[in-house]
Scaffold this motif. Structure first.
Motif, PDB file in Angstrom:
ATOM      1  N   ASN A 100       0.839  -1.190   0.000  1.00 50.65           N
ATOM      2  CA  ASN A 100       0.000   0.000   0.000  1.00 50.65           C
ATOM      3  C   ASN A 100       0.880   1.248   0.000  1.00 50.65           C
ATOM      4  O   ASN A 100       1.790   1.357   0.821  1.00 50.65           O
ATOM      5  CB  ASN A 100      -0.902  -0.023   1.249  1.00 50.65           C
ATOM      6  N   PRO A 101       0.641   2.210  -0.910  1.00 49.90           N
ATOM      7  CA  PRO A 101       1.494   3.408  -0.961  1.00 49.90           C
ATOM      8  C   PRO A 101       1.568   4.157   0.363  1.00 49.90           C
ATOM      9  O   PRO A 101       2.640   4.631   0.752  1.00 49.90           O
ATOM     10  CB  PRO A 101       0.834   4.266  -2.045  1.00 49.90           C
ATOM     11  N   GLU A 102       0.447   4.279   1.064  1.00 55.40           N
ATOM     12  CA  GLU A 102       0.450   4.993   2.344  1.00 55.40           C
ATOM     13  C   GLU A 102       1.325   4.263   3.358  1.00 55.40           C
ATOM     14  O   GLU A 102       2.067   4.897   4.121  1.00 55.40           O
ATOM     15  CB  GLU A 102      -0.975   5.130   2.877  1.00 55.40           C
TER      16      GLU A 102
ATOM     17  N   GLY B 106       2.290  10.915  -7.683  1.00 49.34           N
ATOM     18  CA  GLY B 106       1.641   9.774  -7.059  1.00 49.34           C
ATOM     19  C   GLY B 106       1.794   9.760  -5.548  1.00 49.34           C
ATOM     20  O   GLY B 106       2.562  10.539  -4.970  1.00 49.34           O
ATOM     21  N   PRO B 107       1.082   8.856  -4.891  1.00 48.18           N
ATOM     22  CA  PRO B 107       1.070   8.811  -3.422  1.00 48.18           C
ATOM     23  C   PRO B 107       2.402   8.402  -2.802  1.00 48.18           C
ATOM     24  O   PRO B 107       2.609   8.593  -1.603  1.00 48.18           O
ATOM     25  CB  PRO B 107      -0.018   7.776  -3.118  1.00 48.18           C
TER      26      PRO B 107
ATOM     27  N   THR C  33       8.097  11.660  -5.144  1.00 51.85           N
ATOM     28  CA  THR C  33       8.952  12.548  -4.362  1.00 51.85           C
ATOM     29  C   THR C  33       8.163  13.649  -3.664  1.00 51.85           C
ATOM     30  O   THR C  33       8.483  14.018  -2.529  1.00 51.85           O
ATOM     31  CB  THR C  33      10.035  13.198  -5.244  1.00 51.85           C
ATOM     32  N   PHE C  34       7.130  14.181  -4.323  1.00 50.06           N
ATOM     33  CA  PHE C  34       6.396  15.280  -3.693  1.00 50.06           C
ATOM     34  C   PHE C  34       5.736  14.812  -2.399  1.00 50.06           C
ATOM     35  O   PHE C  34       5.870  15.449  -1.344  1.00 50.06           O
ATOM     36  CB  PHE C  34       5.350  15.856  -4.650  1.00 50.06           C
ATOM     37  N   ALA C  35       5.000  13.673  -2.473  1.00 47.25           N
ATOM     38  CA  ALA C  35       4.324  13.161  -1.283  1.00 47.25           C
ATOM     39  C   ALA C  35       5.324  12.767  -0.203  1.00 47.25           C
ATOM     40  O   ALA C  35       5.114  13.035   0.996  1.00 47.25           O
ATOM     41  CB  ALA C  35       3.444  11.962  -1.663  1.00 47.25           C
ATOM     42  N   LEU C  36       6.427  12.139  -0.602  1.00 39.33           N
ATOM     43  CA  LEU C  36       7.435  11.727   0.371  1.00 39.33           C
ATOM     44  C   LEU C  36       8.081  12.931   1.049  1.00 39.33           C
ATOM     45  O   LEU C  36       8.305  12.933   2.264  1.00 39.33           O
ATOM     46  CB  LEU C  36       8.507  10.873  -0.318  1.00 39.33           C
ATOM     47  N   ASN C  37       8.368  13.970   0.281  1.00 44.22           N
ATOM     48  CA  ASN C  37       8.998  15.159   0.869  1.00 44.22           C
ATOM     49  C   ASN C  37       8.079  15.858   1.860  1.00 44.22           C
ATOM     50  O   ASN C  37       8.538  16.356   2.888  1.00 44.22           O
ATOM     51  CB  ASN C  37       9.440  16.124  -0.238  1.00 44.22           C
ATOM     52  N   VAL C  38       6.790  15.905   1.550  1.00 43.40           N
ATOM     53  CA  VAL C  38       5.835  16.502   2.488  1.00 43.40           C
ATOM     54  C   VAL C  38       5.844  15.734   3.805  1.00 43.40           C
ATOM     55  O   VAL C  38       5.908  16.313   4.900  1.00 43.40           O
ATOM     56  CB  VAL C  38       4.418  16.542   1.878  1.00 43.40           C
ATOM     57  N   ALA C  39       5.791  14.394   3.700  1.00 43.68           N
ATOM     58  CA  ALA C  39       5.753  13.562   4.905  1.00 43.68           C
ATOM     59  C   ALA C  39       7.077  13.628   5.673  1.00 43.68           C
ATOM     60  O   ALA C  39       7.090  13.698   6.911  1.00 43.68           O
ATOM     61  CB  ALA C  39       5.431  12.115   4.520  1.00 43.68           C
TER      62      ALA C  39
ATOM     63  N   LEU D 207       9.547   1.672  -3.711  1.00 41.37           N
ATOM     64  CA  LEU D 207       9.026   1.132  -4.973  1.00 41.37           C
ATOM     65  C   LEU D 207       7.575   0.712  -4.789  1.00 41.37           C
ATOM     66  O   LEU D 207       7.270  -0.420  -4.406  1.00 41.37           O
ATOM     67  CB  LEU D 207       9.858  -0.070  -5.429  1.00 41.37           C
ATOM     68  N   CYS D 208       6.684   1.643  -5.045  1.00 40.59           N
ATOM     69  CA  CYS D 208       5.261   1.364  -4.900  1.00 40.59           C
ATOM     70  C   CYS D 208       4.512   2.285  -5.857  1.00 40.59           C
ATOM     71  O   CYS D 208       4.806   3.485  -5.925  1.00 40.59           O
ATOM     72  CB  CYS D 208       4.817   1.614  -3.461  1.00 40.59           C
ATOM     73  N   SER D 209       3.591   1.748  -6.609  1.00 40.31           N
ATOM     74  CA  SER D 209       2.824   2.526  -7.587  1.00 40.31           C
ATOM     75  C   SER D 209       3.748   3.217  -8.582  1.00 40.31           C
ATOM     76  O   SER D 209       3.603   4.397  -8.895  1.00 40.31           O
ATOM     77  CB  SER D 209       1.951   3.578  -6.877  1.00 40.31           C
ATOM     78  N   THR D 210       4.710   2.461  -9.101  1.00 42.70           N
ATOM     79  CA  THR D 210       5.676   3.009 -10.055  1.00 42.70           C
ATOM     80  C   THR D 210       5.086   3.016 -11.463  1.00 42.70           C
ATOM     81  O   THR D 210       4.562   1.996 -11.911  1.00 42.70           O
ATOM     82  CB  THR D 210       6.966   2.174 -10.047  1.00 42.70           C
TER      83      THR D 210
END
Length: 740
Positions: free
Chosen positions: A521-523, A557-558, A561-567, A678-681
């Motif tokens: 799961n991406p989350e 995507g979830p 890089t954008f989502a990961l950087n926010v988190a 490596l998820c939702s690539t």
């Protein structure tokens, strides 16, 4: 800042707080009709006290300075009446005019002062202290401002961003407005860099015919430039015709006719190469042809070494306390006898040791050797591994901006580098333009040693230089294959070679330096990555978060890089009252954030922490930390390993967070610990080159978080997107001709 509402305000400029003459960014105050004083920010070049502004934009709440008005564009009305004109001129907005001169001029010409200065400068002659030369200079200064304002008003009227006006004026001067009216597609030239869609919409709005030659020509060039950003040096003519005709919905026959005209006039170049009827942009054609010619010339040269290579190798082994493997010794022999050679090899094969030996060899032969790499991070790593200073190719060639904002190198055929050999590392990242510029700046007697890993991802720019050179088989080359004992126990090295051979990496062992954590799961992937960076690796393995680099194939995507950087920002550098921050678009930059420069900018000013040294230039891929945000002067400061670089708030689009980055952006770097998400690539990134490049970025520990099926699919997929490049064919053909 929080946006409140969209609105229009008007008033007279009272005071200029800050003005950047390069890009027009200005902070000023106006007095509205009801006597209220308002602070305004925006692109308002040459604004001056006394002029009337009608501003379109938004009210914003500044964290330190309260309510301000952010102008998206402005209608600018020159001052009327003697008092307003005096206030305008006395503000020194025109070079050579201060309060005293303004008083004399307004006394002489009253309400007609500005018209006289603009159109009848000879009338100024005879006024106290005024000669024809000074009158002409003052008139030219006013005309420049008026021309730029009219250009901005024209662009504003048609919804085109005002920043382009500054760039157009820098290229075309007083003729900019007439030129853009005649051919709006000049907005697309690289120095202006507007989107083709923006220029096309303006052209059609101004009544240009759908099948205008201006429109077709611009679309043809756009297709070539767009595809060059995807790595293509040329496009086959038939594909270019179809792509262009589809883009602007015109008849393919008309496109073909225009291509012929562009070729005849050398706005494009055409040649039968690599089995294609190729169409090139002029600069790419010259770069590819000149690169091939110079490499073939170097291959034909056989320098006289005049040394006993066997003894030299033995001496170097004794000096460094090492015994070289047969392929390493062969590399040294070829380097001693060749003007150009290529050295490749995967992780653990002794490439770094061989480079150290090559440096020692050149020094023992009395050859002055320079080390270079395509990026700052790659150069830094080369310095650390060899103990000898390395620089980026751009810095080596003394890159800067020429007239019109185009990239120029001070080191070129007329100002050659002073060296006898260059060792160029991470050559898979080098594009055709960069290698040509380097070859151009090298003395004829200079040797070139190309070092890289051809199985890594190719350059972001056009071409596939290293692979083309290797596959042409004209340049002497060594590929190191033996995995040495000191790295043979590394699971990172073992799995990298399994991946490179198309086999599944071992995801079951989970010990040593290679680990896999299954998350579908991406989350869940993102949560695990955050936990590893903020708690598990720092606490359990003593690896600080700043020594960990998160990689992922995709930006979107979830789990991009954008989502990961926010988190990661929220966990590693959360907001607090003690940390200043600034929002730019959707991104919040905060003191303490890890950030990356995303394009080469040769004009950014930096100084060392103790201010003992200053310089200019920050390069694509450079990583640093935000150390200060100055809301008063609209500045942000980034520490790039001791060099503090200054950014105006209008330059923040050049930065992005670097807690996580794409695999492509990580090329040329090595990190103590890498976490690969490596998820939702996306399917186009599910190939071996991406996985191999990511795995080989890790020095001590690699953790893959994601779907094992994705890992295996990537290892098995030897997908190589074809790049249209003629270098290999030119080298092979030239080599055959020489042999024949």
């Amino acid at each position: 800042m929080d946006r409140i509402e969209e609105t229009i305000i008007s008033g007279t400029v009272k005071n200029i707080i800050f003005a950047n003459e390069e890009n027009g960014y200005t902070v000023l105050t106006i007095e509205t009709g009801d006597g209220e004083e308002v602070t305004v920010t925006g692109c308002l070049p040459f604004a001056a006290a006394g002029e009337m502004l009608v501003l379109h934009g938004s009210w914003m709440k500044h964290p330190s300075h309260g309510q301000q008005f952010k102008a998206e564009y402005a209608e600018r009305i020159m001052p009327r009446g003697a008092d307003a004109i005096y206030e305008y001129l006395s503000s020194r907005t025109i070079k050579g005019v201060g309060p005293a001169t303004a008083s004399v001029l307004v006394s002489a010409f009253g309400e007609e002062t500005l018209e006289v200065i603009e159109n009848y400068p000879e009338k100024l002659v005879g006024i106290k202290g005024m000669n024809l030369r000074k009158a002409t200079e003052i008139s030219e200064g006013l005309r420049r401002q008026l021309t730029l304002r009219r250009l901005m008003e024209f662009l504003n009227l048609h919804g085109i961003r005002p920043q382009y006006a500054m760039r157009l004026y820098a290229i075309y001067g007083s003729e900019a407005l007439d030129n853009v009216r005649e051919n709006p597609y000049i907005l697309c030239v690289p120095q202006v860099a507007a989107d083709f869609a923006e220029a096309d919409a303006l052209a059609l709005r101004l009544g240009m015919d759908v099948d205008s030659t201006h429109r077709i020509d611009a679309a043809i060039v756009f297709e070539l430039e767009y595809n060059s950003r995807s790595g293509h040096v040329f496009i086959p003519r038939e594909k270019l015709i179809i792509a262009t005709a589809t883009l602007i919905s015109v008849d393919a026959g008309l496109v073909g006719e225009e291509i012929e005209i562009l070729l005849e006039n050398e706005y494009l170049y055409g040649e039968a190469v690599a089995g294609c009827d190729a169409c090139y942009l002029p600069e790419l054609y010259r770069a590819e042809r000149e690169t091939a010619e110079r490499i073939l010339e170097m291959v034909s040269m056989k320098p006289e070494s005049g040394v006993d290579i066997t003894k030299l190798v033995s001496d170097i082994e004794n000096d460094q306390g090492i015994s070289y493997a047969p392929l390493q010794k062969q590399t040294l022999e070829i380097a001693a006898q060749s003007q150009i050679m290529a050295l490749t090899g995967g992780p653990g094969t002794g490439k770094t040791t061989t480079v150290r030996a090559l440096i020692a060899l050149m020094e023992k032969m009395g050859i002055d050797v320079l080390l270079a790499a395509p990026t700052g991070r790659a150069a830094k790593r080369m310095t650390e591994l060899t103990g000898k200073e390395a620089s980026t190719v751009h810095r080596l060639l003394e890159a800067g901006y020429g007239e019109g904002g185009n990239l120029v190198f001070k080191r070129n055929e007329g100002n050659l580098l002073k060296c006898g050999a260059i060792i160029l590392d991470e050559c898979s990242m080098v594009d055709i333009n960069l290698i040509n510029s380097l070859l151009e700046a090298m003395p004829k007697s200079c040797r070139l040693i190309l070092v890289g890993d051809s199985d890594q991802l190719p350059s972001v720019g056009p071409g596939n230089v290293l692979l083309d050179i290797l596959r042409a088989f004209c340049v002497p080359q060594i590929c190191l294959t033996e995995i040495f004992r000191q790295t043979s126990q590394s699971k990172i090295v073992e799995n990298a070679h399994l991946i490179n051979s198309g086999k599944k990496p071992d995801l079951e062992t989970n010990k040593g330096d290679f680990f896999f954590m299954r998350r579908l799961n991406p989350e869940a992937c993102v949560q695990t990555v955050v936990s590893l960076c903020s708690e598990r690796l720092p606490k359990n393995m003593g690896i600080a978060s700043e020594d960990i680099q998160v990689l992922t194939p995709t930006r979107k995507g979830p789990a991009g890089t954008f989502a990961l950087n926010v988190a990661l920002q929220a966990s590693l550098n959360p907001p607090s009252g003690a940390k200043k921050e600034k929002k730019s678009g959707e991104i919040v930059f905060r003191i303490g954030d890890r950030v990356m420069q995303i394009r080469n900018d040769y004009d950014i000013i930096w100084k060392t922490k103790d201010s003992s040294k200053t310089g200019t230039g920050v390069y694509n891929g450079d990583i640093g930390y935000i150390v200060d945000i100055d809301a008063t002067h609209e500045m942000l400061y980034v520490d790039y390993e001791g060099k503090i670089a200054s950014y105006g708030f209008d330059m923040m689009s050049e930065l992005e967070h670097a807690f996580a980055m794409t695999v492509h952006k990580s090329q040329g770097s090595e990190y103590r610990a890498v976490i690969l998400c490596l998820c939702s690539t996306p399917s186009q990134l599910m190939h071996r080159g991406v996985l191999y490049t990511a795995v080989t970025r890790a020095r001590q520990i690699l953790i893959i978080v994601g779907d094992d099926n994705s890992v295996f699919a990537m290892a098995e997929n030897y997908k190589q997107v074809r790049r249209y490049s003629g270098l290999r064919a030119r080298l092979a053909q030239g080599s055959e001709s020489a042999c024949g």
